[in-house]
Design a protein around this motif. Sequence first.
Motif, PDB file in Angstrom:
ATOM      1  N   ALA A  41      38.319  38.705  39.843  1.00 58.53           N
ATOM      2  CA  ALA A  41      37.567  39.331  40.932  1.00 58.53           C
ATOM      3  C   ALA A  41      38.034  40.764  41.169  1.00 58.53           C
ATOM      4  CB  ALA A  41      37.710  38.502  42.207  1.00 58.53           C
ATOM      5  N   CYS A  42      39.334  40.986  41.065  1.00 56.40           N
ATOM      6  CA  CYS A  42      39.890  42.321  41.258  1.00 56.40           C
ATOM      7  C   CYS A  42      39.377  43.287  40.194  1.00 56.40           C
ATOM      8  CB  CYS A  42      41.417  42.248  41.228  1.00 56.40           C
ATOM      9  SG  CYS A  42      42.244  43.833  41.416  1.00 56.40           S
ATOM     10  N   LEU A  43      39.330  42.849  38.943  1.00 56.85           N
ATOM     11  CA  LEU A  43      38.843  43.697  37.860  1.00 56.85           C
ATOM     12  C   LEU A  43      37.343  43.953  37.981  1.00 56.85           C
ATOM     13  CD1 LEU A  43      41.055  42.087  35.139  1.00 56.85           C
ATOM     14  CD2 LEU A  43      40.993  44.548  35.610  1.00 56.85           C
ATOM     15  N   ASP A  44      36.590  42.931  38.378  1.00 60.24           N
ATOM     16  CA  ASP A  44      35.156  43.130  38.627  1.00 60.24           C
ATOM     17  C   ASP A  44      34.931  44.159  39.729  1.00 60.24           C
ATOM     18  OD1 ASP A  44      34.320  41.331  36.686  1.00 60.24           O
ATOM     19  OD2 ASP A  44      34.162  39.649  38.090  1.00 60.24           O
ATOM     20  N   ALA A  45      35.719  44.052  40.798  1.00 63.17           N
ATOM     21  CA  ALA A  45      35.575  44.979  41.929  1.00 63.17           C
ATOM     22  C   ALA A  45      35.937  46.402  41.513  1.00 63.17           C
ATOM     23  CB  ALA A  45      36.454  44.520  43.089  1.00 63.17           C
ATOM     24  N   PHE A  46      36.956  46.551  40.671  1.00 64.09           N
ATOM     25  CA  PHE A  46      37.331  47.886  40.198  1.00 64.09           C
ATOM     26  C   PHE A  46      36.183  48.519  39.417  1.00 64.09           C
ATOM     27  CE2 PHE A  46      38.855  50.667  36.848  1.00 64.09           C
ATOM     28  CZ  PHE A  46      39.623  51.580  37.560  1.00 64.09           C
ATOM     29  N   GLU A  83      32.984  47.806  39.559  1.00 62.84           N
ATOM     30  CA  GLU A  83      31.864  48.097  40.460  1.00 62.84           C
ATOM     31  C   GLU A  83      32.120  49.363  41.270  1.00 62.84           C
ATOM     32  OE1 GLU A  83      29.336  45.922  44.067  1.00 62.84           O
ATOM     33  OE2 GLU A  83      30.908  44.834  42.989  1.00 62.84           O
ATOM     34  N   LYS A  84      33.343  49.510  41.774  1.00 67.29           N
ATOM     35  CA  LYS A  84      33.685  50.687  42.574  1.00 67.29           C
ATOM     36  C   LYS A  84      33.609  51.962  41.750  1.00 67.29           C
ATOM     37  CE  LYS A  84      37.466  52.710  45.272  1.00 67.29           C
ATOM     38  NZ  LYS A  84      38.863  52.501  45.761  1.00 67.29           N
ATOM     39  N   MET A  85      34.162  51.948  40.545  1.00 68.38           N
ATOM     40  CA  MET A  85      34.166  53.136  39.707  1.00 68.38           C
ATOM     41  C   MET A  85      32.759  53.525  39.285  1.00 68.38           C
ATOM     42  SD  MET A  85      37.277  54.084  39.670  1.00 68.38           S
ATOM     43  CE  MET A  85      37.347  55.300  38.357  1.00 68.38           C
ATOM     44  N   ASN A  86      31.953  52.539  38.963  1.00 67.74           N
ATOM     45  CA  ASN A  86      30.594  52.838  38.523  1.00 67.74           C
ATOM     46  C   ASN A  86      29.714  53.306  39.675  1.00 67.74           C
ATOM     47  OD1 ASN A  86      31.272  52.194  35.903  1.00 67.74           O
ATOM     48  ND2 ASN A  86      30.640  50.060  36.106  1.00 67.74           N
ATOM     49  N   ASP A  87      29.909  52.712  40.863  1.00 62.68           N
ATOM     50  CA  ASP A  87      29.165  53.165  42.039  1.00 62.68           C
ATOM     51  C   ASP A  87      29.545  54.586  42.427  1.00 62.68           C
ATOM     52  OD1 ASP A  87      27.856  50.805  42.169  1.00 62.68           O
ATOM     53  OD2 ASP A  87      28.990  49.981  43.850  1.00 62.68           O
ATOM     54  N   GLY A  88      30.786  54.952  42.101  1.00 61.32           N
ATOM     55  CA  GLY A  88      31.257  56.294  42.431  1.00 61.32           C
ATOM     56  C   GLY A  88      30.858  57.336  41.412  1.00 61.32           C
ATOM     57  N   GLY A  89      30.015  56.960  40.461  1.00 60.46           N
ATOM     58  CA  GLY A  89      29.550  57.931  39.482  1.00 60.46           C
ATOM     59  C   GLY A  89      30.567  58.274  38.418  1.00 60.46           C
ATOM     60  N   GLN A  90      31.523  57.370  38.173  1.00 54.96           N
ATOM     61  CA  GLN A  90      32.574  57.646  37.205  1.00 54.96           C
ATOM     62  C   GLN A  90      32.169  57.277  35.771  1.00 54.96           C
ATOM     63  OE1 GLN A  90      35.521  59.167  38.121  1.00 54.96           O
ATOM     64  NE2 GLN A  90      34.407  59.389  40.042  1.00 54.96           N
ATOM     65  N   GLY A  91      30.949  56.806  35.595  1.00 51.75           N
ATOM     66  CA  GLY A  91      30.517  56.451  34.250  1.00 51.75           C
ATOM     67  C   GLY A  91      30.485  54.952  34.039  1.00 51.75           C
ATOM     68  N   SER A  92      29.695  54.518  33.065  1.00 46.56           N
ATOM     69  CA  SER A  92      29.458  53.091  32.863  1.00 46.56           C
ATOM     70  C   SER A  92      30.459  52.454  31.911  1.00 46.56           C
ATOM     71  CB  SER A  92      28.033  52.887  32.311  1.00 46.56           C
ATOM     72  OG  SER A  92      27.882  53.581  31.082  1.00 46.56           O
ATOM     73  N   ILE A  93      31.521  53.185  31.520  1.00 44.49           N
ATOM     74  CA  ILE A  93      32.489  52.592  30.599  1.00 44.49           C
ATOM     75  C   ILE A  93      33.254  51.444  31.255  1.00 44.49           C
ATOM     76  CG2 ILE A  93      34.395  54.160  31.153  1.00 44.49           C
ATOM     77  CD1 ILE A  93      35.127  54.050  28.172  1.00 44.49           C
ATOM     78  N   ASN A  94      33.349  51.456  32.589  1.00 49.34           N
ATOM     79  CA  ASN A  94      34.063  50.392  33.291  1.00 49.34           C
ATOM     80  C   ASN A  94      33.145  49.182  33.419  1.00 49.34           C
ATOM     81  OD1 ASN A  94      36.635  51.876  34.220  1.00 49.34           O
ATOM     82  ND2 ASN A  94      34.985  53.249  34.824  1.00 49.34           N
ATOM     83  N   VAL A  95      33.224  48.299  32.436  1.00 52.95           N
ATOM     84  CA  VAL A  95      32.285  47.179  32.377  1.00 52.95           C
ATOM     85  C   VAL A  95      33.004  45.900  31.980  1.00 52.95           C
ATOM     86  CG1 VAL A  95      30.246  48.568  31.831  1.00 52.95           C
ATOM     87  CG2 VAL A  95      31.702  47.744  29.979  1.00 52.95           C
ATOM     88  N   ARG A  96      32.438  44.787  32.461  1.00 50.95           N
ATOM     89  CA  ARG A  96      32.903  43.472  32.000  1.00 50.95           C
ATOM     90  C   ARG A  96      32.107  43.099  30.766  1.00 50.95           C
ATOM     91  NH1 ARG A  96      34.328  38.245  35.700  1.00 50.95           N
ATOM     92  NH2 ARG A  96      34.808  36.802  34.012  1.00 50.95           N
ATOM     93  N   GLN A  97      32.788  42.605  29.753  1.00 50.69           N
ATOM     94  CA  GLN A  97      32.161  42.229  28.504  1.00 50.69           C
ATOM     95  C   GLN A  97      32.027  40.716  28.425  1.00 50.69           C
ATOM     96  OE1 GLN A  97      34.693  44.375  25.662  1.00 50.69           O
ATOM     97  NE2 GLN A  97      33.277  46.096  25.772  1.00 50.69           N
ATOM     98  N   PRO A  98      31.311  40.203  27.412  1.00 53.89           N
ATOM     99  CA  PRO A  98      31.105  38.750  27.336  1.00 53.89           C
ATOM    100  C   PRO A  98      32.425  37.974  27.251  1.00 53.89           C
ATOM    101  CG  PRO A  98      29.579  39.884  25.874  1.00 53.89           C
ATOM    102  CD  PRO A  98      30.537  40.923  26.381  1.00 53.89           C
ATOM    103  N   THR A  99      32.443  36.816  27.906  1.00 54.93           N
ATOM    104  CA  THR A  99      33.602  35.926  27.857  1.00 54.93           C
ATOM    105  C   THR A  99      33.639  35.208  26.509  1.00 54.93           C
ATOM    106  OG1 THR A  99      33.550  35.606  30.245  1.00 54.93           O
ATOM    107  CG2 THR A  99      34.677  33.922  28.955  1.00 54.93           C
ATOM    108  N   LEU A 100      34.846  35.050  25.968  1.00 55.51           N
ATOM    109  CA  LEU A 100      35.023  34.464  24.641  1.00 55.51           C
ATOM    110  C   LEU A 100      35.837  33.181  24.721  1.00 55.51           C
ATOM    111  CD1 LEU A 100      36.050  37.751  22.770  1.00 55.51           C
ATOM    112  CD2 LEU A 100      33.766  36.725  22.831  1.00 55.51           C
ATOM    113  N   ASP A 101      35.501  32.219  23.872  1.00 57.48           N
ATOM    114  CA  ASP A 101      36.336  31.037  23.655  1.00 57.48           C
ATOM    115  C   ASP A 101      37.017  31.215  22.306  1.00 57.48           C
ATOM    116  OD1 ASP A 101      35.902  29.185  25.930  1.00 57.48           O
ATOM    117  OD2 ASP A 101      33.810  29.352  25.298  1.00 57.48           O
ATOM    118  N   LEU A 102      38.331  31.365  22.320  1.00 58.75           N
ATOM    119  CA  LEU A 102      39.081  31.687  21.111  1.00 58.75           C
ATOM    120  C   LEU A 102      39.930  30.507  20.665  1.00 58.75           C
ATOM    121  CD1 LEU A 102      40.225  35.319  22.022  1.00 58.75           C
ATOM    122  CD2 LEU A 102      38.179  34.592  20.806  1.00 58.75           C
ATOM    123  N   MET A 103      39.778  30.138  19.400  1.00 58.09           N
ATOM    124  CA  MET A 103      40.573  29.068  18.791  1.00 58.09           C
ATOM    125  C   MET A 103      41.352  29.687  17.638  1.00 58.09           C
ATOM    126  SD  MET A 103      37.581  26.180  18.856  1.00 58.09           S
ATOM    127  CE  MET A 103      36.341  27.408  18.411  1.00 58.09           C
TER     128      MET A 103
END
Length: 322
Positions: A21-26, A28-48
């Motif tokens: 939740a903290c990383l999602d909020a970060f 969202e805050k950076m992107n809302d502030g016009g800092q660019g769309s690089i701050n993004v959550r990527q797809p969740t992975l199941d790794l074996m």
Amino acid sequence: MATELELKLMVQPEYLKSACACLDAFCEKMNDGGQGSINVRQPTLDLMNGYYDTANGLLMDNGIALRIRAVNQQYIQTVKTRGSSRIGMHERGEWEWRISSDVLDLSLLEEVPLPEALVDMAWSRDLVEVFRTDFKRHVWLIEYEGATIEVVCDQGVVSSSYGQDDISELELELKSGPELALYQFAKHLAAELPVQVSTVSKAQKGTRLKHRRIEFPTKPNPTDSLQAFAEYWYETWLVYWEAMFHLKDEALLQPILSSIVQLQKCTPESVATPLAALEAKFESLFEDDDSSLLSKLAGTTDTGVIMLEVGYWLNKQLDKTQ
């Protein structure tokens, strides 16, 4: 080959949801502030992941981790080396190849500068899967202080015929930009989350299941610099901290306190003062003789913040000598 520079943070399972939740909020805050769309959550992975070695651990003894990872119905063969010390961070060589199945292709290792003991490849006839790591990985791409950082939150298990251990951690990997930005962003997270620095890789966790051995740093010679002793006592603190939760043994707080006391003697007042405050807090908790001591230690943000501040200072001193 790529050089992987990574900072690993312990986080207890009950705080993983808060970390995400903290990383999602970060982002969202950076992107809302016009800092660019690089701050993004990527797809969740199941790794074996299957890790391979000889029965007597020849590869691990020579600083080599060999694995096959299955992700999204694809297979990736990876070799990682032990690399060099970066005080609380993991810095190592990494080679990756896409392969067609979950069978090792050892011809690919021709690209890897193997240690002398492994060059003849005689060991390859004796390889077995020695342990597995299976975990869910949440991924964020973060831009911070001029650096691009991949942050992952991993939860799962490492398992072998000797037992299993939990995986519950954040990893910050530098993709580009200044190295110390890893510490800066980790400090941002630690101010909000109860996380602590860890130097134990997943491969080391797997090996530990068999050998039941905690790896400590090498103690400096008496004639070495205060910086060398500061690095030693800092990394000793980190090792005992992780071992305390791995073994669920609050008695290990005593050598942690001893390490912090010794570390204060090797650092300037600006570093020693917060260490002394943390020492006093730990002493107070230890004297309470409370059955919930480990839970209380896991839930405080002070420890992670000060660990990161000391690690940041040590790495800055290292940069001055290079």
